[in-house]
Design a protein around this motif. Sequence first.
Motif, PDB file in Angstrom:
ATOM      1  N   ASN A   1       0.826  -1.207   0.000  1.00 43.62           N
ATOM      2  CA  ASN A   1       0.000   0.000   0.000  1.00 43.62           C
ATOM      3  C   ASN A   1       0.861   1.258   0.000  1.00 43.62           C
ATOM      4  N   LEU A   2       1.914   1.237   0.813  1.00 42.43           N
ATOM      5  CA  LEU A   2       2.818   2.396   0.855  1.00 42.43           C
ATOM      6  C   LEU A   2       3.511   2.604  -0.487  1.00 42.43           C
ATOM      7  N   ILE A   3       3.871   1.518  -1.146  1.00 43.70           N
ATOM      8  CA  ILE A   3       4.464   1.616  -2.484  1.00 43.70           C
ATOM      9  C   ILE A   3       3.451   2.221  -3.444  1.00 43.70           C
ATOM     10  N   GLY A   4       2.204   1.761  -3.365  1.00 48.06           N
ATOM     11  CA  GLY A   4       1.146   2.313  -4.208  1.00 48.06           C
ATOM     12  C   GLY A   4       0.949   3.802  -4.003  1.00 48.06           C
ATOM     13  N   LEU A   5       1.205   4.276  -2.785  1.00 42.46           N
ATOM     14  CA  LEU A   5       1.098   5.700  -2.468  1.00 42.46           C
ATOM     15  C   LEU A   5       2.415   6.446  -2.703  1.00 42.46           C
ATOM     16  N   ASN A   6       3.420   5.738  -3.210  1.00 40.96           N
ATOM     17  CA  ASN A   6       4.754   6.287  -3.470  1.00 40.96           C
ATOM     18  C   ASN A   6       5.428   6.797  -2.191  1.00 40.96           C
ATOM     19  N   ARG A   7       5.156   6.148  -1.087  1.00 38.89           N
ATOM     20  CA  ARG A   7       5.801   6.457   0.185  1.00 38.89           C
ATOM     21  C   ARG A   7       6.876   5.390   0.407  1.00 38.89           C
ATOM     22  N   LEU A   8       7.917   5.504  -0.418  1.00 34.63           N
ATOM     23  CA  LEU A   8       8.892   4.424  -0.531  1.00 34.63           C
ATOM     24  C   LEU A   8       9.781   4.240   0.703  1.00 34.63           C
ATOM     25  N   LYS A   9      10.125   5.326   1.382  1.00 36.98           N
ATOM     26  CA  LYS A   9      10.944   5.188   2.596  1.00 36.98           C
ATOM     27  C   LYS A   9      10.182   4.426   3.671  1.00 36.98           C
ATOM     28  N   GLU A  10       8.891   4.724   3.822  1.00 32.22           N
ATOM     29  CA  GLU A  10       8.074   4.005   4.798  1.00 32.22           C
ATOM     30  C   GLU A  10       7.909   2.540   4.382  1.00 32.22           C
ATOM     31  N   ALA A  11       7.763   2.319   3.080  1.00 35.03           N
ATOM     32  CA  ALA A  11       7.633   0.947   2.578  1.00 35.03           C
ATOM     33  C   ALA A  11       8.890   0.149   2.901  1.00 35.03           C
ATOM     34  N   TRP A  12      10.056   0.752   2.694  1.00 35.69           N
ATOM     35  CA  TRP A  12      11.300   0.046   2.991  1.00 35.69           C
ATOM     36  C   TRP A  12      11.415  -0.273   4.484  1.00 35.69           C
ATOM     37  N   ALA A  13      10.969   0.655   5.332  1.00 38.86           N
ATOM     38  CA  ALA A  13      11.009   0.409   6.779  1.00 38.86           C
ATOM     39  C   ALA A  13      10.158  -0.813   7.127  1.00 38.86           C
ATOM     40  N   GLU A  14       9.005  -0.963   6.492  1.00 41.74           N
ATOM     41  CA  GLU A  14       8.152  -2.137   6.731  1.00 41.74           C
ATOM     42  C   GLU A  14       8.819  -3.396   6.181  1.00 41.74           C
ATOM     43  N   LEU A  15       9.324  -3.320   4.966  1.00 38.89           N
ATOM     44  CA  LEU A  15       9.946  -4.487   4.340  1.00 38.89           C
ATOM     45  C   LEU A  15      11.159  -4.973   5.120  1.00 38.89           C
ATOM     46  N   SER A  16      11.866  -4.053   5.751  1.00 30.89           N
ATOM     47  CA  SER A  16      13.035  -4.430   6.548  1.00 30.89           C
ATOM     48  C   SER A  16      12.664  -5.350   7.710  1.00 30.89           C
ATOM     49  N   LYS A  17      11.410  -5.276   8.145  1.00 30.50           N
ATOM     50  CA  LYS A  17      10.939  -6.127   9.247  1.00 30.50           C
ATOM     51  C   LYS A  17      10.749  -7.577   8.813  1.00 30.50           C
TER      52      LYS A  17
ATOM     53  N   ALA B   1       6.268  -8.352  -2.444  1.00 31.98           N
ATOM     54  CA  ALA B   1       6.357  -6.978  -1.951  1.00 31.98           C
ATOM     55  C   ALA B   1       7.743  -6.392  -2.248  1.00 31.98           C
ATOM     56  N   PHE B   2       8.785  -7.204  -2.060  1.00 29.62           N
ATOM     57  CA  PHE B   2      10.132  -6.720  -2.405  1.00 29.62           C
ATOM     58  C   PHE B   2      10.238  -6.447  -3.897  1.00 29.62           C
ATOM     59  N   TYR B   3       9.653  -7.309  -4.715  1.00 31.76           N
ATOM     60  CA  TYR B   3       9.639  -7.096  -6.165  1.00 31.76           C
ATOM     61  C   TYR B   3       9.023  -5.735  -6.492  1.00 31.76           C
ATOM     62  N   LYS B   4       7.847  -5.451  -5.927  1.00 33.27           N
ATOM     63  CA  LYS B   4       7.165  -4.182  -6.217  1.00 33.27           C
ATOM     64  C   LYS B   4       7.993  -2.992  -5.728  1.00 33.27           C
ATOM     65  N   TYR B   5       8.650  -3.151  -4.579  1.00 27.37           N
ATOM     66  CA  TYR B   5       9.476  -2.070  -4.057  1.00 27.37           C
ATOM     67  C   TYR B   5      10.657  -1.797  -4.998  1.00 27.37           C
ATOM     68  N   TYR B   6      11.382  -2.860  -5.346  1.00 28.38           N
ATOM     69  CA  TYR B   6      12.548  -2.673  -6.207  1.00 28.38           C
ATOM     70  C   TYR B   6      12.144  -2.143  -7.578  1.00 28.38           C
ATOM     71  N   LEU B   7      11.006  -2.531  -8.063  1.00 31.57           N
ATOM     72  CA  LEU B   7      10.492  -2.004  -9.323  1.00 31.57           C
ATOM     73  C   LEU B   7      10.220  -0.503  -9.189  1.00 31.57           C
ATOM     74  N   ALA B   8       9.640  -0.099  -8.055  1.00 34.39           N
ATOM     75  CA  ALA B   8       9.321   1.317  -7.823  1.00 34.39           C
ATOM     76  C   ALA B   8      10.567   2.186  -7.725  1.00 34.39           C
ATOM     77  N   VAL B   9      11.660   1.618  -7.201  1.00 37.02           N
ATOM     78  CA  VAL B   9      12.902   2.400  -7.081  1.00 37.02           C
ATOM     79  C   VAL B   9      13.824   2.160  -8.270  1.00 37.02           C
ATOM     80  N   ASN B  10      13.304   1.475  -9.280  1.00 42.14           N
ATOM     81  CA  ASN B  10      13.998   1.226 -10.546  1.00 42.14           C
ATOM     82  C   ASN B  10      15.271   0.395 -10.383  1.00 42.14           C
ATOM     83  N   ASN B  11      15.246  -0.535  -9.448  1.00 41.42           N
ATOM     84  CA  ASN B  11      16.344  -1.489  -9.293  1.00 41.42           C
ATOM     85  C   ASN B  11      15.874  -2.787  -9.965  1.00 41.42           C
ATOM     86  N   ILE B  12      15.979  -2.808 -11.280  1.00 44.41           N
ATOM     87  CA  ILE B  12      15.396  -3.881 -12.078  1.00 44.41           C
ATOM     88  C   ILE B  12      16.038  -5.241 -11.771  1.00 44.41           C
TER      89      ILE B  12
END
Length: 167
Positions: A97-113, A137-148
Amino acid sequence: ELFKSFSHLWYMHEFLIVSDNYSNWGNFDRSRFYLEKALKVKDNSLSGNDLFGASLAIVFAEYNSKNYQKSLSDIAEFPHPEITGANSSIIAIKALNLIGLNRLKEAWAELSKIKDASAENGLVRAIQSGGYGPDYAFYKYYLAVNNIKQAESSLLVAYKTAKADAD
């Protein structure tokens, strides 16, 4: 309808299962129709219900409909808050959801857990993930930050995990 007379829990479960199947097929409108039927059972139940399952289904339904903020709000109102801190599928959907809202730093904080959550057994993943495990979820995050490269790696792990669970 047979369950209605003797078990609200199983009556609700049937609607949740039908809702989940429609969601898996991509028919989110029909999924929501059956989810709402399940929620009506919850409101009328005197003999128990699956509030956790219904709440989780609502979160996934809102995410699937791209109502990311609503999905996050539903997570915040979860009936068992002690579960949300340890449940990798809830953390993954929160991150999505955070990725969908482009709140990527918060998304990474969740994914780190949940970096090591893909080690859960297949049954746990199937019951709890709603189709969105940590690797997805990691796939969507890395896609959003363009780490293909990392996105591809995460997607392959998600695919292999899903394939192994299906066997």
